[in-house]
Motif scaffolding. Structure first.
Motif, PDB file in Angstrom:
ATOM      1  N   GLU A  29       0.798  -1.235   0.000  1.00 15.39           N
ATOM      2  CA  GLU A  29       0.000   0.000   0.000  1.00 15.39           C
ATOM      3  C   GLU A  29       0.824   1.275   0.000  1.00 15.39           C
ATOM      4  O   GLU A  29       0.271   2.373   0.072  1.00 15.39           O
ATOM      5  N   LEU A  30       2.128   1.159  -0.064  1.00 15.86           N
ATOM      6  CA  LEU A  30       2.961   2.365  -0.011  1.00 15.86           C
ATOM      7  C   LEU A  30       2.738   3.198  -1.274  1.00 15.86           C
ATOM      8  O   LEU A  30       2.942   2.723  -2.393  1.00 15.86           O
ATOM      9  N   SER A  31       2.316   4.447  -1.067  1.00 15.54           N
ATOM     10  CA  SER A  31       2.027   5.305  -2.223  1.00 15.54           C
ATOM     11  C   SER A  31       3.195   6.264  -2.469  1.00 15.54           C
ATOM     12  O   SER A  31       4.053   6.464  -1.605  1.00 15.54           O
ATOM     13  N   GLN A  32       3.160   6.888  -3.647  1.00 11.40           N
ATOM     14  CA  GLN A  32       4.186   7.883  -3.975  1.00 11.40           C
ATOM     15  C   GLN A  32       4.162   9.024  -2.948  1.00 11.40           C
ATOM     16  O   GLN A  32       5.210   9.492  -2.516  1.00 11.40           O
ATOM     17  N   GLU A  33       2.964   9.421  -2.521  1.00  9.67           N
ATOM     18  CA  GLU A  33       2.830  10.540  -1.568  1.00  9.67           C
ATOM     19  C   GLU A  33       3.473  10.168  -0.236  1.00  9.67           C
ATOM     20  O   GLU A  33       4.217  10.946   0.352  1.00  9.67           O
ATOM     21  N   THR A  34       3.171   8.962   0.260  1.00  7.28           N
ATOM     22  CA  THR A  34       3.744   8.551   1.557  1.00  7.28           C
ATOM     23  C   THR A  34       5.255   8.381   1.430  1.00  7.28           C
ATOM     24  O   THR A  34       6.022   8.837   2.284  1.00  7.28           O
ATOM     25  N   ALA A  35       5.678   7.728   0.349  1.00  6.64           N
ATOM     26  CA  ALA A  35       7.118   7.465   0.179  1.00  6.64           C
ATOM     27  C   ALA A  35       7.910   8.765   0.040  1.00  6.64           C
ATOM     28  O   ALA A  35       9.118   8.793   0.290  1.00  6.64           O
ATOM     29  N   ALA A  36       7.226   9.837  -0.334  1.00  8.22           N
ATOM     30  CA  ALA A  36       7.917  11.118  -0.545  1.00  8.22           C
ATOM     31  C   ALA A  36       8.555  11.639   0.737  1.00  8.22           C
ATOM     32  O   ALA A  36       9.488  12.445   0.707  1.00  8.22           O
ATOM     33  N   GLU A  37       8.077  11.158   1.888  1.00 14.91           N
ATOM     34  CA  GLU A  37       8.577  11.644   3.182  1.00 14.91           C
ATOM     35  C   GLU A  37       9.857  10.941   3.641  1.00 14.91           C
ATOM     36  O   GLU A  37      10.510  11.391   4.575  1.00 14.91           O
ATOM     37  N   ALA A  38      10.171   9.785   3.026  1.00  5.99           N
ATOM     38  CA  ALA A  38      11.220   8.923   3.592  1.00  5.99           C
ATOM     39  C   ALA A  38      12.628   9.436   3.295  1.00  5.99           C
ATOM     40  O   ALA A  38      12.918   9.879   2.185  1.00  5.99           O
ATOM     41  N   ASP A  39      13.501   9.343   4.308  1.00  4.17           N
ATOM     42  CA  ASP A  39      14.935   9.519   4.067  1.00  4.17           C
ATOM     43  C   ASP A  39      15.580   8.163   3.807  1.00  4.17           C
ATOM     44  O   ASP A  39      16.559   8.055   3.080  1.00  4.17           O
ATOM     45  N   THR A  47       6.984  -4.717  -2.341  1.00  6.12           N
ATOM     46  CA  THR A  47       6.950  -3.292  -2.686  1.00  6.12           C
ATOM     47  C   THR A  47       7.843  -3.038  -3.907  1.00  6.12           C
ATOM     48  O   THR A  47       9.050  -3.298  -3.852  1.00  6.12           O
ATOM     49  N   ARG A  48       7.236  -2.551  -4.966  1.00  7.97           N
ATOM     50  CA  ARG A  48       8.031  -2.227  -6.167  1.00  7.97           C
ATOM     51  C   ARG A  48       8.676  -0.867  -5.949  1.00  7.97           C
ATOM     52  O   ARG A  48       7.981   0.125  -5.707  1.00  7.97           O
ATOM     53  N   VAL A  49       9.984  -0.835  -6.029  1.00 11.15           N
ATOM     54  CA  VAL A  49      10.699   0.432  -5.817  1.00 11.15           C
ATOM     55  C   VAL A  49      11.228   0.886  -7.176  1.00 11.15           C
ATOM     56  O   VAL A  49      12.105   0.241  -7.769  1.00 11.15           O
ATOM     57  N   ASN A  50      10.658   1.983  -7.657  1.00 12.68           N
ATOM     58  CA  ASN A  50      10.986   2.452  -9.011  1.00 12.68           C
ATOM     59  C   ASN A  50      10.667   3.941  -9.116  1.00 12.68           C
ATOM     60  O   ASN A  50      10.315   4.587  -8.108  1.00 12.68           O
ATOM     61  N   GLN A  51      10.739   4.454 -10.304  1.00 12.59           N
ATOM     62  CA  GLN A  51      10.488   5.884 -10.511  1.00 12.59           C
ATOM     63  C   GLN A  51       9.068   6.255 -10.066  1.00 12.59           C
ATOM     64  O   GLN A  51       8.859   7.299  -9.439  1.00 12.59           O
ATOM     65  N   ALA A  52       8.105   5.388 -10.378  1.00 15.60           N
ATOM     66  CA  ALA A  52       6.716   5.696 -10.021  1.00 15.60           C
ATOM     67  C   ALA A  52       6.570   5.889  -8.515  1.00 15.60           C
ATOM     68  O   ALA A  52       5.787   6.725  -8.059  1.00 15.60           O
ATOM     69  N   LEU A  53       7.344   5.143  -7.718  1.00 22.09           N
ATOM     70  CA  LEU A  53       7.229   5.273  -6.263  1.00 22.09           C
ATOM     71  C   LEU A  53       8.022   6.466  -5.728  1.00 22.09           C
ATOM     72  O   LEU A  53       7.591   7.154  -4.807  1.00 22.09           O
ATOM     73  N   GLN A  55       9.478   9.262  -7.439  1.00 24.08           N
ATOM     74  CA  GLN A  55       9.752  10.504  -8.176  1.00 24.08           C
ATOM     75  C   GLN A  55       9.433  11.772  -7.383  1.00 24.08           C
ATOM     76  O   GLN A  55      10.032  12.818  -7.614  1.00 24.08           O
ATOM     77  N   SER A  56       8.537  11.685  -6.390  1.00 19.78           N
ATOM     78  CA  SER A  56       8.230  12.881  -5.594  1.00 19.78           C
ATOM     79  C   SER A  56       9.178  13.050  -4.412  1.00 19.78           C
ATOM     80  O   SER A  56       9.078  14.012  -3.663  1.00 19.78           O
ATOM     81  N   ASN A  57      10.024  12.063  -4.191  1.00 25.50           N
ATOM     82  CA  ASN A  57      10.921  12.115  -3.031  1.00 25.50           C
ATOM     83  C   ASN A  57      12.266  12.687  -3.480  1.00 25.50           C
ATOM     84  O   ASN A  57      12.986  12.075  -4.262  1.00 25.50           O
ATOM     85  N   LYS A  58      12.599  13.867  -2.971  1.00 24.86           N
ATOM     86  CA  LYS A  58      13.829  14.526  -3.441  1.00 24.86           C
ATOM     87  C   LYS A  58      15.023  14.255  -2.516  1.00 24.86           C
ATOM     88  O   LYS A  58      16.161  14.547  -2.863  1.00 24.86           O
TER      89      LYS A  58
END
Ligand SMILES: NC(=O)C1=CN([C@@H]2O[C@H](COP(=O)(O)OP(=O)(O)OC[C@H]3O[C@@H](n4cnc5c(N)ncnc54)[C@H](O)[C@@H]3O)[C@@H](O)[C@H]2O)C=CC1
Ligand SMILES: O=C(O)C(=O)[C@H](O)COP(=O)(O)O
Length: 374
Positions: A29-39, A47-53, A55-58
């Protein structure tokens, strides 16, 4: 530092709470929005870890997977962003080897097979294939290894062709899922190769479902083929090809690697990798957290023989438990919940096997992986 971790990662709190703020997530259930917070992002295989997941995490610095398989990680993408990556090679290889051994012991009993008279073909001779070969050797079971990549790299063991291992009594698959390169494993057992297998053979898949064409296999079985299946991994998990289940001897929910030690070693390996990344001296080890097993000590009073060894194997891990849970509970719990609620299972090494004085001094239990004071 925010460390996001899969909630199905044993001892994650114990290992990582001293390193940052911990945020658990449900693997699918990990979304791009939630993953954006992670360091730091610590995942398991779902969990598929790719650009789609990502891209919002800088700011993300580190991605880890507490698994052997890495087919869910787009490593080229992580590289392109300079994000450090670590997996857990070998963490649950012993667990998978013990699953295969338990399945062989169970099938030998079910069909009155003489295990030591069988040949086992191991496809993929990396960590898991090697652990399996060591256990087979301890039991005097002949095996053949197929691993063209290791052969080309100069590994000194003897390797045979895929066609040769596919003619063994038992075929056990231990390759990573790959779609490119000289030896892609996607549908390695395709319709044509499956059709050439005989009614007397046993096929074990405890690597990735997509290594075998499941639909072709189902059609073969529906046509009355006698091939015996030990099936831990399925194409398209968690939405698997349900009719295939009735054609299996042993069916489980991708839990071959789910010994407590195996899963927890994956967490520990990520802890060590993250400490390295952060240039912190690691202070914690898995042995601090592993509880004692329910059976820790067995005394053998007589000569070792195949029956005693088989009982020992089943005492620590009897794969029929997981097969039973799978068949009874899959329709109500679902594939992922069966995995999430997996009961504790320990590795052979959690049990010490002692010999009474009159028993023969044979170190097979030690070679099989049991603790064996000599
Ligand atoms: N069912 C489960 O719970 C688990 C499944 N696995 C799966 O098992 C796979 C293998 O695990 P390990 O042995 O520990 O990995 P590993 O990376 O140590 O070894 C894999 C071996 O397969 C060989 N290989 C690759 N393509 C091949 C091909 N086409 N034909 C023959 N050999 C080939 C490689 O050269 C390598 O030596 C993992 O990648 C993972 O997908 C791993 C752990 C648990
Ligand atoms: O390590 C691997 O590779 C596996 O297949 C693991 O057993 C997968 O377990 P999850 O990550 O799906 O919990």
């Amino acid at each position: 530092m925010k460390i996001y971790y899969d909630e199905n990662m044993p001892f994650a709190r114990e290992f990582f709470s001293g390193l940052g703020e911990l945020v658990p997530f449900a693997g699918r259930e990990l979304s791009q929005e939630t993953a954006a917070e992670a360091d730091v992002l610590l995942v398991r295989s779902i969990t598929r870890v790719n650009q789609a997941l990502l891209q919002s995490n800088k700011q993300i610095q580190f991605v880890g997977t507490a698994t052997i398989g890495v087919d869910h990680i787009d490593q080229a993408y992580l590289n392109s962003r300079n994000i450090s990556f670590s997996a857990a090679p070998g963490c649950n290889a012993v667990s998978v080897a013990e699953y295969v051994l338990s399945a062989l012991v169970v099938l030998a009993e079910r069909y009155l097979l003489d295990l030591s008279g069988l040949t086992v073909g191991i496809v993929g001779a990396g960590n898991t294939g090697t652990r399996l070969s060591e256990k087979l050797k301890a039991l005097g079971i002949r095996y053949y290894l197929c691993d063209p990549l290791l052969a080309e790299q100069g590994d000194e063991r003897e390797f045979v062709s895929l066609e040769r291992v596919l003619s063994c009594d038992v075929i056990s698959l231990h390759v990573p899922l790959t779609t490119a390169g000289q030896y892609p494993s996607y549908h390695l057992l395709n319709r044509e190769r499956l059709t050439r297998l005989t009614d007397k053979q046993i096929l074990i898949n405890a690597c990735r479902g997509e290594v075998v064409d499941n639909q072709a296999l189902l059609e073969l079985k529906q046509a009355g083929h006698g091939l015996k299946l030990v099936w831990d991994v399925w194409e398209n998990e968690p939405d698997i090809l349900m009719p295939l289940i009735d054609h299996t001897e042993i069916a489980t929910a991708h839990i071959a690697g789910y010994s407590l030690e195996g899963k927890a070693r994956g967490t520990e390996m990520l802890y060590l990798a993250l400490c390295k990344q952060l240039k912190i001296k690691p202070k914690l080890t898995l042995s601090q957290f592993l509880p004692p097993a329910s059976i820790t000590h067995v005394e053998i009073k007589q000569h070792f023989d195949e029956i005693i060894l088989n009982q020992l194997v089943k005492m620590v891990y009897d794969v029929r438990r997981d097969d039973g849970i799978f068949r009874q509970q899959l329709s109500c719990q679902g594939f992922d919940m069966l995995r999430k609620n997996y009961p504790v299972r320990r590795e052979f090494s959690a049990v010490t096997v002692a010999l009474a004085e009159q028993a023969s001094n044979n170190d097979v239990p030690h070679q099989l992986g049991f603790n064996f004071p000599r």
